[in-house]
Design a protein around this motif. Structure first.
Motif, PDB file in Angstrom:
ATOM      1  N   ARG A 162       8.921 -13.957 -44.640  1.00 56.25           N
ATOM      2  CA  ARG A 162      10.084 -13.382 -45.703  1.00 56.25           C
ATOM      3  C   ARG A 162       9.394 -12.048 -46.307  1.00 56.25           C
ATOM      4  O   ARG A 162      10.117 -11.042 -46.445  1.00 56.25           O
ATOM      5  CB  ARG A 162      10.292 -14.288 -46.462  1.00 56.25           C
ATOM      6  N   TRP A 163       8.095 -12.206 -46.652  1.00 60.97           N
ATOM      7  CA  TRP A 163       7.461 -10.960 -47.195  1.00 60.97           C
ATOM      8  C   TRP A 163       7.379  -9.884 -46.082  1.00 60.97           C
ATOM      9  O   TRP A 163       7.518  -8.794 -46.491  1.00 60.97           O
ATOM     10  CB  TRP A 163       6.034 -11.509 -47.576  1.00 60.97           C
ATOM     11  N   LEU A 164       7.053 -10.427 -44.779  1.00 62.64           N
ATOM     12  CA  LEU A 164       7.131  -9.188 -43.977  1.00 62.64           C
ATOM     13  C   LEU A 164       8.088  -8.446 -43.860  1.00 62.64           C
ATOM     14  O   LEU A 164       8.422  -7.249 -43.594  1.00 62.64           O
ATOM     15  CB  LEU A 164       6.359  -9.588 -42.566  1.00 62.64           C
ATOM     16  N   THR A 165       9.330  -9.228 -43.722  1.00 65.81           N
ATOM     17  CA  THR A 165      10.625  -8.742 -43.596  1.00 65.81           C
ATOM     18  C   THR A 165      11.024  -7.766 -44.687  1.00 65.81           C
ATOM     19  O   THR A 165      11.735  -6.590 -44.385  1.00 65.81           O
ATOM     20  CB  THR A 165      11.660  -9.668 -43.265  1.00 65.81           C
ATOM     21  N   GLU A 166      10.521  -8.067 -45.780  1.00 71.09           N
ATOM     22  CA  GLU A 166      10.826  -7.030 -46.905  1.00 71.09           C
ATOM     23  C   GLU A 166      10.129  -6.154 -47.148  1.00 71.09           C
ATOM     24  O   GLU A 166      10.476  -4.986 -47.627  1.00 71.09           O
ATOM     25  CB  GLU A 166      10.836  -8.080 -48.148  1.00 71.09           C
ATOM     26  N   THR A 167       8.754  -5.954 -46.460  1.00 66.50           N
ATOM     27  CA  THR A 167       7.808  -5.105 -46.828  1.00 66.50           C
ATOM     28  C   THR A 167       7.226  -4.134 -45.792  1.00 66.50           C
ATOM     29  O   THR A 167       6.735  -3.095 -45.973  1.00 66.50           O
ATOM     30  CB  THR A 167       6.362  -5.670 -47.837  1.00 66.50           C
ATOM     31  N   GLN A 168       7.434  -4.474 -44.585  1.00 68.77           N
ATOM     32  CA  GLN A 168       6.839  -4.134 -43.352  1.00 68.77           C
ATOM     33  C   GLN A 168       7.601  -2.741 -43.003  1.00 68.77           C
ATOM     34  O   GLN A 168       8.822  -2.939 -42.587  1.00 68.77           O
ATOM     35  CB  GLN A 168       6.540  -5.006 -42.181  1.00 68.77           C
ATOM     36  N   MET A 169       7.244  -1.687 -43.036  1.00 76.70           N
ATOM     37  CA  MET A 169       8.143  -0.474 -42.886  1.00 76.70           C
ATOM     38  C   MET A 169       7.885   0.324 -41.482  1.00 76.70           C
ATOM     39  O   MET A 169       8.527   1.081 -41.208  1.00 76.70           O
ATOM     40  CB  MET A 169       7.554   0.667 -44.207  1.00 76.70           C
ATOM     41  N   SER A 170       6.943  -0.297 -40.843  1.00 77.00           N
ATOM     42  CA  SER A 170       6.629   0.378 -39.535  1.00 77.00           C
ATOM     43  C   SER A 170       6.249  -0.696 -38.461  1.00 77.00           C
ATOM     44  O   SER A 170       5.578  -1.671 -38.739  1.00 77.00           O
ATOM     45  CB  SER A 170       5.627   1.563 -39.597  1.00 77.00           C
ATOM     46  N   LYS A 171       6.566  -0.472 -37.178  1.00 79.51           N
ATOM     47  CA  LYS A 171       5.865  -1.244 -36.270  1.00 79.51           C
ATOM     48  C   LYS A 171       5.049  -0.359 -35.274  1.00 79.51           C
ATOM     49  O   LYS A 171       5.111  -0.638 -34.147  1.00 79.51           O
ATOM     50  CB  LYS A 171       7.300  -1.719 -35.391  1.00 79.51           C
ATOM     51  N   ARG A 172       4.473   0.483 -35.890  1.00 78.07           N
ATOM     52  CA  ARG A 172       3.449   1.529 -34.995  1.00 78.07           C
ATOM     53  C   ARG A 172       2.389   0.632 -34.361  1.00 78.07           C
ATOM     54  O   ARG A 172       2.048  -0.359 -34.550  1.00 78.07           O
ATOM     55  CB  ARG A 172       2.827   2.412 -35.859  1.00 78.07           C
ATOM     56  N   TYR A 173       1.927   1.457 -33.380  1.00 77.56           N
ATOM     57  CA  TYR A 173       0.726   0.775 -32.848  1.00 77.56           C
ATOM     58  C   TYR A 173      -0.588   0.753 -33.685  1.00 77.56           C
ATOM     59  O   TYR A 173      -0.598   1.683 -34.544  1.00 77.56           O
ATOM     60  CB  TYR A 173       0.344   1.515 -31.638  1.00 77.56           C
ATOM     61  N   PHE A 174      -1.295  -0.433 -33.516  1.00 75.86           N
ATOM     62  CA  PHE A 174      -2.645  -0.388 -33.992  1.00 75.86           C
ATOM     63  C   PHE A 174      -3.536  -0.107 -32.786  1.00 75.86           C
ATOM     64  O   PHE A 174      -3.085   0.163 -31.910  1.00 75.86           O
ATOM     65  CB  PHE A 174      -2.762  -1.799 -34.487  1.00 75.86           C
ATOM     66  N   SER A 175      -4.993  -0.395 -33.280  1.00 78.27           N
ATOM     67  CA  SER A 175      -5.750  -0.052 -32.021  1.00 78.27           C
ATOM     68  C   SER A 175      -5.841  -1.383 -31.190  1.00 78.27           C
ATOM     69  O   SER A 175      -5.167  -2.299 -31.462  1.00 78.27           O
ATOM     70  CB  SER A 175      -7.038   0.198 -32.689  1.00 78.27           C
TER      71      SER A 175
ATOM     72  N   SER B 253      -4.028  -3.811 -23.971  1.00 77.84           N
ATOM     73  CA  SER B 253      -3.922  -2.414 -24.697  1.00 77.84           C
ATOM     74  C   SER B 253      -3.874  -2.765 -26.130  1.00 77.84           C
ATOM     75  O   SER B 253      -4.848  -2.348 -26.882  1.00 77.84           O
ATOM     76  CB  SER B 253      -2.642  -1.746 -24.355  1.00 77.84           C
ATOM     77  N   MET B 254      -3.035  -3.354 -26.706  1.00 80.11           N
ATOM     78  CA  MET B 254      -2.859  -3.623 -28.164  1.00 80.11           C
ATOM     79  C   MET B 254      -2.355  -5.336 -28.118  1.00 80.11           C
ATOM     80  O   MET B 254      -1.087  -5.582 -27.669  1.00 80.11           O
ATOM     81  CB  MET B 254      -2.204  -2.905 -28.968  1.00 80.11           C
ATOM     82  N   PRO B 255      -3.183  -6.110 -28.934  1.00 80.25           N
ATOM     83  CA  PRO B 255      -2.334  -7.732 -29.202  1.00 80.25           C
ATOM     84  C   PRO B 255      -1.037  -7.713 -29.905  1.00 80.25           C
ATOM     85  O   PRO B 255      -0.871  -6.754 -30.855  1.00 80.25           O
ATOM     86  CB  PRO B 255      -3.624  -8.198 -29.852  1.00 80.25           C
ATOM     87  N   PRO B 256      -0.374  -8.475 -29.718  1.00 80.85           N
ATOM     88  CA  PRO B 256       0.856  -8.593 -30.735  1.00 80.85           C
ATOM     89  C   PRO B 256       0.670  -8.830 -32.280  1.00 80.85           C
ATOM     90  O   PRO B 256      -0.241  -9.474 -32.540  1.00 80.85           O
ATOM     91  CB  PRO B 256       1.828  -9.869 -30.095  1.00 80.85           C
ATOM     92  N   ASP B 257       1.306  -8.187 -33.184  1.00 81.30           N
ATOM     93  CA  ASP B 257       0.944  -8.222 -34.477  1.00 81.30           C
ATOM     94  C   ASP B 257       1.580  -9.288 -35.347  1.00 81.30           C
ATOM     95  O   ASP B 257       1.097  -9.680 -36.427  1.00 81.30           O
ATOM     96  CB  ASP B 257       1.224  -6.720 -35.113  1.00 81.30           C
ATOM     97  N   HIS B 258       2.772  -9.672 -34.979  1.00 79.29           N
ATOM     98  CA  HIS B 258       3.718 -10.444 -35.864  1.00 79.29           C
ATOM     99  C   HIS B 258       2.672 -11.437 -36.542  1.00 79.29           C
ATOM    100  O   HIS B 258       2.643 -11.870 -37.809  1.00 79.29           O
ATOM    101  CB  HIS B 258       4.861 -10.934 -35.472  1.00 79.29           C
ATOM    102  N   GLY B 259       2.387 -12.606 -35.696  1.00 74.68           N
ATOM    103  CA  GLY B 259       1.674 -13.787 -36.236  1.00 74.68           C
ATOM    104  C   GLY B 259       0.229 -13.500 -36.812  1.00 74.68           C
ATOM    105  O   GLY B 259      -0.212 -14.056 -37.795  1.00 74.68           O
ATOM    106  N   ALA B 260      -0.310 -12.525 -36.328  1.00 76.60           N
ATOM    107  CA  ALA B 260      -1.666 -11.865 -37.036  1.00 76.60           C
ATOM    108  C   ALA B 260      -1.191 -11.410 -38.321  1.00 76.60           C
ATOM    109  O   ALA B 260      -2.056 -11.693 -39.395  1.00 76.60           O
ATOM    110  CB  ALA B 260      -2.343 -10.915 -36.451  1.00 76.60           C
TER     111      ALA B 260
END
Length: 394
Positions: free
Chosen positions: A54-67, A282-289
């Motif tokens: 719920r916190w991620l849904t409300e605050t995450q502003m971007s789905k840009r790549y990490f390294s 390339s880059m691991p999935p971020d949601h769970g992390a």
């Protein structure tokens, strides 16, 4: 071209899933798939995970790549969980996020070919089936060492230590951090100290698979082995997973952590890991992390998660005790089940007995009689125990 391909050997776990789905009995019990189930037989989403989402849904502003290293906050939280944020091992270590514990293992195995070319990888017998597949895919030479005796339900400690005398400086020793899969039989403190001494003399590298942190005795207790190795040895590699302790199975949340003799050595190893991870995913999935990082970074949520983890661990241990109680009249003594930890146990049943359990009693487990005790509950454990007892002499 495709028509010329041989029919591949069926995956035993996937095949078991299909057999379970085809069983129409309302009393069927799945003890095969390695997931935690609650008393209602459901695979729950933890309340702390829901809160973080719920916190991620409300605050995450971007789905840009990490390294290729993944989520930095997650990587730091992982090292803190493994070693403690104020420890020397935390300072000497670096973490790379991976798609699940399996991804972390594969990344680590590819790294071993770079760091220790020509070395062998010693793996326990028995071990998680996928260890062998991953090592073969990574091109590693495998040596099997004795670990567990199914017939007696005990570690083959003396035989193991004798086999490990063959370790050489370029070799790697694969160890289960806790809740050994498939046996549930873990090393005690004396065992970890003996293995650490052996590794110190040989110069071999410990590679620890830590898939069930917190499911044995507790978060602090379950890190005893890796913290001892990190204190007394210059280098350690750890593949860890949040599939079980956060119940994030399909979100694929894992990490590879390397501990060097000093921070500079770890930085050098980290730079070698980056192109390997880049080539693999390339880059691991971020949601769970991101979920894990938020929970562990929030004091209240972290405390709630520890309580949820304790409840899962307590339920599994309670079910183990009940299973032993109801197996009291079986042809063999199953008391060893209550001394073991984690979700898995090797019951020592014959293939015929496993087949009879499935076909006549609607109790499903792998052909090796590895049973996921978390698939049991108070309502079915006595019936399943009676069924196991009835086939124990087949």
């Amino acid at each position: 071209m495709f028509s010329d391909l041989a029919v591949p050997k069926a995956d035993p776990i996937l095949g078991l899933t299909q057999l379970f789905a085809a069983d129409s009995s309302p009393e069927k019990v799945d003890l095969g798939i390695g997931v935690y189930k609650d008393e209602a037989g459901e695979v729950p989403v933890l309340a702390t995970v829901k809160a973080a989402e719920r916190w991620l849904t409300e605050t995450q502003m971007s789905k840009r790549y990490f390294s290729s290293a993944g989520n930095d906050a997650f990587n730091s939280a992982t090292r803190s969980l493994l070693f403690g944020a104020q420890s020397d091992a935390f300072t000497r270590s670096r973490t790379v996020q991976a798609p699940g514990g399996t991804g972390a293992l594969r990344l680590g195995m590819d790294f071993l070919r770079v760091a220790r070319p020509g070395g062998r990888v010693f793996i326990p017998t028995p071990t998680w089936t996928n260890h062998g597949h991953l090592l073969a895919a990574a091109g590693c030479e495998v040596v099997n060492y004795p670990y567990y005796d199914v017939a007696t339900g005990k570690l083959r400690f003396d035989a193991m230590m004798e086999a490990l005398q063959d370790l050489a400086a370029k070799d790697v020793l694969l160890l289960h951090g806790c809740c050994h899969n498939p046996s549930g039989a873990d090393l005690d403190a004396d065992g970890w100290r003996a293995i650490t001494d052996t590794l110190g003399r040989s110069g071999a590298l410990p590679f620890v698979d830590l898939a069930y942190l917190g499911f044995a005795e507790g978060l602090e207790e379950d890190t005893y082995g890796i913290r001892l190795l990190a204190r007394r040895l210059p280098e350690v590699v750890i593949a860890s997973s949040y599939s079980k302790n956060f119940a994030l199975y399909r979100d694929r949340v894992g990490a590879l952590t390397i501990v060097g003799a000093n921070a500079a050595d770890s930085d050098r190893a980290y730079e070698h890991l980056m192109p390997l991870a880049r080539a693999l995913w390339s880059m691991p999935p971020d949601h769970g992390a991101a979920v894990v990082a938020h929970v562990l970074g929030d004091a209240l949520l972290a405390a709630d998660w520890r309580q949820e983890l304790a409840e899962m661990r307590t339920r599994i241990n309670m079910i183990r005790a009940l299973l032993v109680k109801h197996l009291g009249g079986a042809a063999r003594d199953y008391a060893f089940l209550s001394r073991q930890r984690g979700m898995f146990a090797l019951l020592g049943l014959s293939p015929e007995a496993v087949r009879t359990l499935r076909e006549e009693h609607h109790v499903h487990m792998t052909g090796t009689s590895r049973a996921n005790v978390a698939g049991l509950n108070i309502a079915n454990v006595e019936r399943v125990a009676r069924a196991i007892a009835s086939v124990s002499d087949l």
